[in-house]
Design a protein around this motif. Structure first.
Motif, PDB file in Angstrom:
ATOM      1  N   ALA A 345       0.826  -1.205   0.000  1.00  0.00           N
ATOM      2  CA  ALA A 345       0.000   0.000   0.000  1.00  0.00           C
ATOM      3  C   ALA A 345       0.861   1.257   0.000  1.00  0.00           C
ATOM      4  O   ALA A 345       0.574   2.241  -0.718  1.00  0.00           O
ATOM      5  CB  ALA A 345      -0.935  -0.001   1.206  1.00  0.00           C
ATOM      6  N   GLY A 346       1.942   1.252   0.789  1.00  0.00           N
ATOM      7  CA  GLY A 346       2.836   2.408   0.801  1.00  0.00           C
ATOM      8  C   GLY A 346       3.510   2.611  -0.543  1.00  0.00           C
ATOM      9  O   GLY A 346       3.673   3.749  -1.012  1.00  0.00           O
ATOM     10  N   SER A 347       3.910   1.512  -1.183  1.00  0.00           N
ATOM     11  CA  SER A 347       4.545   1.609  -2.501  1.00  0.00           C
ATOM     12  C   SER A 347       3.583   2.176  -3.538  1.00  0.00           C
ATOM     13  O   SER A 347       3.966   2.996  -4.389  1.00  0.00           O
ATOM     14  CB  SER A 347       5.036   0.226  -2.933  1.00  0.00           C
ATOM     15  N   LEU A 348       2.327   1.750  -3.485  1.00  0.00           N
ATOM     16  CA  LEU A 348       1.326   2.281  -4.411  1.00  0.00           C
ATOM     17  C   LEU A 348       1.102   3.773  -4.184  1.00  0.00           C
ATOM     18  O   LEU A 348       0.894   4.538  -5.140  1.00  0.00           O
ATOM     19  CB  LEU A 348       0.019   1.520  -4.244  1.00  0.00           C
ATOM     20  N   THR A 349       1.157   4.214  -2.937  1.00  0.00           N
ATOM     21  CA  THR A 349       0.983   5.641  -2.643  1.00  0.00           C
ATOM     22  C   THR A 349       2.154   6.449  -3.208  1.00  0.00           C
ATOM     23  O   THR A 349       1.961   7.550  -3.746  1.00  0.00           O
ATOM     24  CB  THR A 349       0.873   5.852  -1.124  1.00  0.00           C
ATOM     25  N   SER A 351       3.912   5.580  -5.848  1.00  0.00           N
ATOM     26  CA  SER A 351       3.681   5.617  -7.295  1.00  0.00           C
ATOM     27  C   SER A 351       2.636   6.662  -7.667  1.00  0.00           C
ATOM     28  O   SER A 351       2.765   7.349  -8.688  1.00  0.00           O
ATOM     29  CB  SER A 351       3.241   4.234  -7.797  1.00  0.00           C
ATOM     30  N   ALA A 352       1.594   6.781  -6.852  1.00  0.00           N
ATOM     31  CA  ALA A 352       0.546   7.774  -7.128  1.00  0.00           C
ATOM     32  C   ALA A 352       1.125   9.182  -7.175  1.00  0.00           C
ATOM     33  O   ALA A 352       0.721  10.010  -8.008  1.00  0.00           O
ATOM     34  CB  ALA A 352      -0.556   7.675  -6.073  1.00  0.00           C
ATOM     35  N   ALA A 353       2.085   9.469  -6.286  1.00  0.00           N
ATOM     36  CA  ALA A 353       2.720  10.789  -6.302  1.00  0.00           C
ATOM     37  C   ALA A 353       3.471  11.023  -7.613  1.00  0.00           C
ATOM     38  O   ALA A 353       3.443  12.128  -8.181  1.00  0.00           O
ATOM     39  CB  ALA A 353       3.668  10.920  -5.110  1.00  0.00           C
ATOM     40  N   GLY A 380       8.073   3.091  -6.371  1.00  0.00           N
ATOM     41  CA  GLY A 380       6.944   2.373  -5.801  1.00  0.00           C
ATOM     42  C   GLY A 380       6.624   1.071  -6.494  1.00  0.00           C
ATOM     43  O   GLY A 380       6.045   0.166  -5.884  1.00  0.00           O
ATOM     44  N   LEU A 497      -3.969   5.046  -5.968  1.00  0.00           N
ATOM     45  CA  LEU A 497      -4.530   5.300  -4.642  1.00  0.00           C
ATOM     46  C   LEU A 497      -5.635   4.300  -4.308  1.00  0.00           C
ATOM     47  O   LEU A 497      -5.728   3.812  -3.170  1.00  0.00           O
ATOM     48  CB  LEU A 497      -5.057   6.731  -4.566  1.00  0.00           C
ATOM     49  N   ALA A 500      -4.064   1.046  -3.379  1.00  0.00           N
ATOM     50  CA  ALA A 500      -3.451   1.085  -2.046  1.00  0.00           C
ATOM     51  C   ALA A 500      -4.474   0.699  -0.975  1.00  0.00           C
ATOM     52  O   ALA A 500      -4.172  -0.058  -0.046  1.00  0.00           O
ATOM     53  CB  ALA A 500      -2.877   2.471  -1.769  1.00  0.00           C
TER      54      ALA A 500
END
Length: 530
Positions: A345-349, A351-353, A380, A497, A500
């Motif tokens: 979930a942190g990695s996906l967040t 990537s979202a940035a 991410g 997001l 995540a």
């Protein structure tokens, strides 16, 4: 066990891998790196390919995505076939076929011939990935070692992404676009030479035969759904496009029902009862879809908007690929301190940035913001690939490793293919609409028509125009392409997001979904041991 000195030496646990397994892992990383490289080098070759074969916009999309569709369509039956005839044997057959199809693609005389060769490459590629990943699962029974091995395997994919632009760009500087396909020949030759010496053979005595009707239904479902979406994005009749999509969904439903009735299904749908496995597959499918769509537009932006050569474009992409390699290798270490669902979930967040940075990109910002955004996305992406794959394979008994590996790779390849087709079509539709609204009047008809088709056609069409007219074509085309990139990456930010949240809810490691006797998919006597 007693040593020659008389001291007791502990015997190695049977589930702990030794030097042979780790050396075999290096051999299994070869097809993974190659398949990743095959995608990236093709994207860099698109402008040269377009100038030589002059494919239509729709043909160009099929050239880039038919490979992924064939892989996705055949992965599950090939996984079952490998379980039945031997995973190493299927790997060797696939390596030989991939080399032959690569030569056919390199010398394709027309867009239609290249599409056909890419389809054959996809079918051959479908034999490689599930065999490699299933063998990793069999060779590394210890959970921590398997996580490390899959992290290395995922890093080899990142390495292929990194090497693809560099090797492909260098080849394109000196040779024609067909040279990018010939990279596969020496790689597959090395796999064919080393595989029988280092890899064990595994097969499942209880594995069923492939079901041709199921294969046909899965292919019809995927190809018709994506074709309907592409047709709609190209301005096709909404009723016809919608009807094609509905027909594809109906074929998918028939495929699902057939698997539930078959004694030996091509896809064991009962595996989806495991929430962790299903969640990880969704993360792979949708996460890689937005990555693929973004990568397609970024490589085209570097050459069509920034005007870079293939080699220069490849060099600019190395930092992002290096970031993905490092985070893939770091993932097994991170999960010793944090739950897997938190890391994913942190990695996906993160990537979202990165997607959000690209969604805000304009031509004035140029390369610095573009490359920063791509690096953040790939930071991410590394843990997502390594951990999601391990969650899928680790959620099933050893004898189901082939099916689970095929499901993981199906999600990966279908995600890549759908990203190129769906997001590529959506971004291209935005490009065409924007460029049509901003092209000035009085331009040569051929140049204006080419600009409305694609950014590559626009660049090619102005080669012989006076500088003022060339700029009048290129300026609105480049601005319109940037708008298309903004749309694709905006979708990517929202999707990352949402995934995540999905990861936090679903990715809790569970025991295998079925009870089974130990290792029906055991080592075949007389082959290299584990």
């Amino acid at each position: 066990m007693t040593s020659t000195s008389g001291r007791e030496t502990p015997a190695r646990r049977p589930d702990v891998a030794g030097a042979r397994q780790w050396t075999g892992l290096a051999i299994l990383a070869l097809p993974t790196s190659l398949l990743a490289m095959d995608v990236t080098v093709l994207y860099l070759a698109v402008p040269r390919l377009a100038a030589d074969l002059r494919p239509s916009g729709e043909q160009m999309l099929w050239i880039t995505d038919v490979y992924g569709f064939m892989i996705a369509g055949f992965l599950v039956p090939m996984g079952t076939l490998g379980d039945r005839i031997g995973r190493r044997r299927l790997l060797m057959w696939g390596a030989g076929a991939f080399g032959v199809a690569s030569v056919a693609a390199a010398y394709a005389p027309s867009a239609e011939a290249l599409i056909a060769a890419r389809a054959l490459l996809g079918i051959a590629g479908a034999t490689l990935m599930p065999s490699a990943l299933a063998l990793i699962s069999n060779m590394f029974r210890d959970a921590r070692q398997r996580g490390t091995a899959i992290g290395i395997w995922a890093a080899s994919m990142s390495g292929g992404v990194a090497l693809g632009p560099l090797v492909g760009g260098a080849l394109l500087e000196s040779f024609g676009w067909g040279a990018v396909f010939l990279i596969a020949v020496p790689v597959m030759a090395l796999l064919l030479a080393g595989g029988p010496l280092l890899l064990p053979e595994y097969r499942d005595a209880a594995a069923g035969r492939p079901d041709p009707a199921s294969v046909a239904l899965s292919l019809i479902a995927m190809l018709t759904i994506v074709y309907g979406v592409k047709l709609l994005s190209h301005g096709g009749d909404p009723i016809l496009s919608g009807g094609i999509v509905v027909a594809g969904l109906a074929a998918g439903a028939a495929f699902w029902r057939r698997q539930r009735r078959l004694a030996d299904p091509v896809l064991d749908v009962t595996l989806f009862r495991n929430r962790t496995l299903t969640g990880a597959l969704l993360v792979l499918l949708l996460g890689l879809a937005v990555i693929a769509g973004t990568y397609l537009f970024v490589t085209r932006f570097l050459q069509g908007v920034e005007g870079l050569s293939p080699l220069a474009a490849g060099l600019w992409l190395i930092p992002s690929s290096a970031a993905m390699i490092l985070t893939s290798l770091a993932a097994p270490v991170l999960v010793r301190r944090l739950p897997e669902r938190v890391v994913v979930a942190g990695s996906l967040t993160v990537s979202a940035a990165g997607f959000l940075l690209l969604a805000l990109l304009d031509q004035a910002a140029g390369l610095p913001l573009l490359i920063t955004g791509v690096v953040v996305i790939y930071v991410g992406q590394g843990p997502i690939m390594a951990l999601s794959t391990d969650l899928v394979v680790g959620s099933v008994p050893p004898e189901k490793a082939g099916s689970a590996a095929a499901m993981s790779e199906t999600s990966t390849e279908l995600g890549l293919a759908l990203g190129v087709a769906v997001l590529g079509s959506a971004g291209s539709a935005v490009y065409r609409q924007a460029v049509s609204a901003t092209l000035p009047s009085g331009l040569p008809p051929e140049a204006a028509s080419a600009a409305r088709d694609s950014i590559e056609a626009a660049v090619t069409s102005v080669a012989h125009l006076p500088p003022a007219q060339a700029q009048a074509v290129l300026a609105p085309a480049r601005e319109a392409f940037t708008t298309g990139l903004n749309l694709v990456t905006g979708i990517g930010a929202a999707a990352a997001l949402a995934l995540a949240v999905l990861a936090l809810v679903t990715l809790r490691r569970q025991p295998p979904v079925t009870e089974s006797a130990p290792a029906e998919a055991a080592e075949v006597p007389g082959t290299v041991g584990t």
